[in-house]
Design an enzyme around this catalytic site. Structure first.
Site, PDB file in Angstrom:
ATOM      1  N   HIS A   1       1.211   2.496 -10.616  1.00  0.00           N
ATOM      2  CA  HIS A   1       0.266   2.979  -9.590  1.00  0.00           C
ATOM      3  C   HIS A   1       0.991   3.856  -8.556  1.00  0.00           C
ATOM      4  O   HIS A   1       1.138   3.483  -7.383  1.00  0.00           O
ATOM      5  CB  HIS A   1      -0.378   1.763  -8.923  1.00  0.00           C
TER       6      HIS A   1
ATOM      7  N   ARG B   1       0.867  -1.195   0.000  1.00  0.00           N
ATOM      8  CA  ARG B   1       0.000   0.000   0.000  1.00  0.00           C
ATOM      9  C   ARG B   1       0.894   1.232   0.000  1.00  0.00           C
ATOM     10  O   ARG B   1       1.316   1.738   1.026  1.00  0.00           O
ATOM     11  CB  ARG B   1      -0.903  -0.021   1.246  1.00  0.00           C
TER      12      ARG B   1
ATOM     13  N   ARG C   1       2.153  -7.157  -9.176  1.00  0.00           N
ATOM     14  CA  ARG C   1       2.458  -6.497  -7.895  1.00  0.00           C
ATOM     15  C   ARG C   1       2.573  -7.479  -6.743  1.00  0.00           C
ATOM     16  O   ARG C   1       2.989  -7.092  -5.649  1.00  0.00           O
ATOM     17  CB  ARG C   1       1.415  -5.416  -7.585  1.00  0.00           C
TER      18      ARG C   1
ATOM     19  N   GLU D   1      -1.485   7.904 -11.778  1.00  0.00           N
ATOM     20  CA  GLU D   1      -1.102   6.575 -12.260  1.00  0.00           C
ATOM     21  C   GLU D   1      -1.138   6.497 -13.781  1.00  0.00           C
ATOM     22  O   GLU D   1      -2.199   6.279 -14.365  1.00  0.00           O
ATOM     23  CB  GLU D   1      -2.074   5.535 -11.675  1.00  0.00           C
TER      24      GLU D   1
ATOM     25  N   ASP E   1     -11.736   8.937  -8.039  1.00  0.00           N
ATOM     26  CA  ASP E   1     -11.226   7.767  -8.766  1.00  0.00           C
ATOM     27  C   ASP E   1     -11.563   7.953 -10.253  1.00  0.00           C
ATOM     28  O   ASP E   1     -12.594   7.491 -10.725  1.00  0.00           O
ATOM     29  CB  ASP E   1     -11.860   6.482  -8.188  1.00  0.00           C
TER      30      ASP E   1
ATOM     31  N   GLN F   1      -7.741  -8.355  -8.570  1.00  0.00           N
ATOM     32  CA  GLN F   1      -7.707  -6.927  -8.936  1.00  0.00           C
ATOM     33  C   GLN F   1      -6.251  -6.500  -9.203  1.00  0.00           C
ATOM     34  O   GLN F   1      -5.343  -6.817  -8.431  1.00  0.00           O
ATOM     35  CB  GLN F   1      -8.295  -6.120  -7.772  1.00  0.00           C
TER      36      GLN F   1
HETATM   37  O1  LIG Z   1      -6.781  -1.375  -3.139  1.00  0.00           O
HETATM   38  P1  LIG Z   1      -6.066  -1.582  -4.449  1.00  0.00           P
HETATM   39  O2  LIG Z   1      -6.395  -2.892  -5.102  1.00  0.00           O
HETATM   40  O3  LIG Z   1      -4.570  -1.390  -4.296  1.00  0.00           O
HETATM   41  O4  LIG Z   1      -6.572  -0.465  -5.439  1.00  0.00           O
HETATM   42  C1  LIG Z   1      -6.457   0.885  -5.114  1.00  0.00           C
HETATM   43  C2  LIG Z   1      -7.060   1.751  -6.217  1.00  0.00           C
HETATM   44  O5  LIG Z   1      -6.331   1.544  -7.402  1.00  0.00           O
HETATM   45  C3  LIG Z   1      -6.685   2.394  -8.518  1.00  0.00           C
HETATM   46  O6  LIG Z   1      -6.380   3.699  -8.259  1.00  0.00           O
HETATM   47  C4  LIG Z   1      -8.154   2.249  -8.854  1.00  0.00           C
HETATM   48  O7  LIG Z   1      -8.572   3.222  -9.799  1.00  0.00           O
HETATM   49  C5  LIG Z   1      -9.001   2.348  -7.630  1.00  0.00           C
HETATM   50  O8  LIG Z   1     -10.341   2.005  -7.984  1.00  0.00           O
HETATM   51  C6  LIG Z   1      -8.508   1.424  -6.536  1.00  0.00           C
HETATM   52  O9  LIG Z   1      -9.319   1.570  -5.383  1.00  0.00           O
END
Ligand SMILES: O=P(O)(O)OC[C@H]1O[C@H](O)[C@H](O)[C@@H](O)[C@@H]1O
Length: 326
Positions: free
Chosen positions: A193, A78, A108, A300, A238, A103
């Site tokens: 990111h 994070r 990563r 990003e 976002d 996601q």
């Molecule tokens: O919590 P993560 O999977 O690291 O994602 C963190 C963030 O990443 C990007 O910025 C996306 O646009 C967001 O929608 C998401 O919440």
């Protein structure tokens, strides 16, 4: 368990030459740090090839990293610069080949190999290069063969990634090359990111995206709209901007009207601007301190507007350079 660096070496200054960048490994060989003779440094965790720190010559940190970030390989980091590949956000539903991935994909959360460093050392013909001209580049690699069997099954393609992190006295460049080593095409998305550190989000504005339509991920259904001329962050944000001139326009992050970071892009036509604000930050177990959203802004650069389809043997390269503006 986090992987080890490949053939770790500590590379120090060469006697007789002007001071050279140094590259050192953490005692457990899970992280590599490069430092310029002028004092700037960058640290990269092999887990995710995540840049976890970028400091200027006075030791001032330029990236935001949660104090609760997991750095032990149990969860994506994070903060810093996590690397998103081969899918951005939640994957689309089946039958898309990324449908079963987590996601932001697996880059990563995979352990990368350190491939080596190169420096812009002076040659005898050039004479001693000025210390403030020096740069150091760290290269990292990830391929299908180094993924767990489980992840290989989730995305069954042969690929090769080379991620390069280049430190200059006033800039950091991160660049990803994706190569299709398979005998069939694959689709992928790439995103850097980056969590930029700011003093106070309420005095931040962003320039360079005013002509870019964006997708607001917080609206349901997600809606395409246009940005205000000077973007400020006053709530959870976002947005996925698609820059009309491709990747040619820089994005500037200002504080109190003064430029702080300038982000230039190569081949990355989208820019995500993200700040979780109060509630989202409160809901993330690894986001600390909870008020940390005031000190960060994710800008990003990515190629996430559509899919990059790579034919066998083809490669895609995208990069960002972040300059310290003051
Ligand atoms: O919590 P993560 O999977 O690291 O994602 C963190 C963030 O990443 C990007 O910025 C996306 O646009 C967001 O929608 C998401 O919440």
């Amino acid at each position: 368990m986090v992987g080890r660096a490949h053939k770790p070496t500590a590379l120090a200054a060469t006697p007789g030459l002007a001071p050279q960048p140094t590259v050192t490994f953490s005692p457990d060989n899970t992280s590599v740090t490069a430092e310029l003779p002028t004092g700037e440094s960058v640290s990269v965790l092999l887990y995710g090839a995540t840049v976890t720190s970028w400091k200027d010559s006075s030791g001032d940190e330029k990236l935001w990293l949660s104090t609760a970030a997991k750095l032990d390989g149990t969860k994506a980091v994070r903060g810093g610069i996590p690397l998103v590949f081969p899918v951005f956000g939640p994957p689309p539903s089946a039958p898309h080949p990324t449908a079963n991935l987590p996601q932001h994909g697996f880059a990563r959360t995979s352990v990368w190999e350190f491939l080596g460093k190169s420096t812009s050392e002076s040659t005898p013909a050039e004479g001693a290069k000025a210390a403030d001209d020096l740069s150091v580049k760290l290269d990292f690699g990830l391929s299908a063969a180094s993924l767990s069997a489980e992840t290989q099954k989730l995305w069954p393609f042969k690929f090769n990634l080379i991620y390069s992190v280049t430190l200059n006295p006033s800039t950091l460049t991160t660049s990803l090359v994706v190569t299709n080593d398979d005998d069939k095409p694959f689709d992928s998305q790439v995103l850097l990111h980056t969590y930029l550190r700011v003093n106070d989000i309420s005095s931040v504005s962003i320039q360079g995206l005013s002509n870019s339509p964006y997708l607001d991920k917080l609206l349901s259904p997600q809606a395409q709209t246009s940005g205000p001329s000077d973007l400020t962050i006053t709530q959870e944000t976002d947005h996925v901007y698609s820059t009309p001139n491709g990747a040619s326009d820089p994005v500037t992050v200002l504080e109190n009207g003064k430029p702080r970071f300038v982000v230039t892009r190569d081949n990355l036509a989208q820019v995500v601007v993200w700040n979780p604000w109060t509630e989202k930050a409160a809901g993330m177990g690894d986001f600390e301190p909870k008020g940390g959203y005031k000190n960060m802004l994710c800008v990003e650069p990515g190629a996430v507007g559509t899919w990059q389809t790579l034919e066998p043997g083809d490669a895609f390269e995208g990069a960002q350079t972040i300059s310290i503006a003051n």
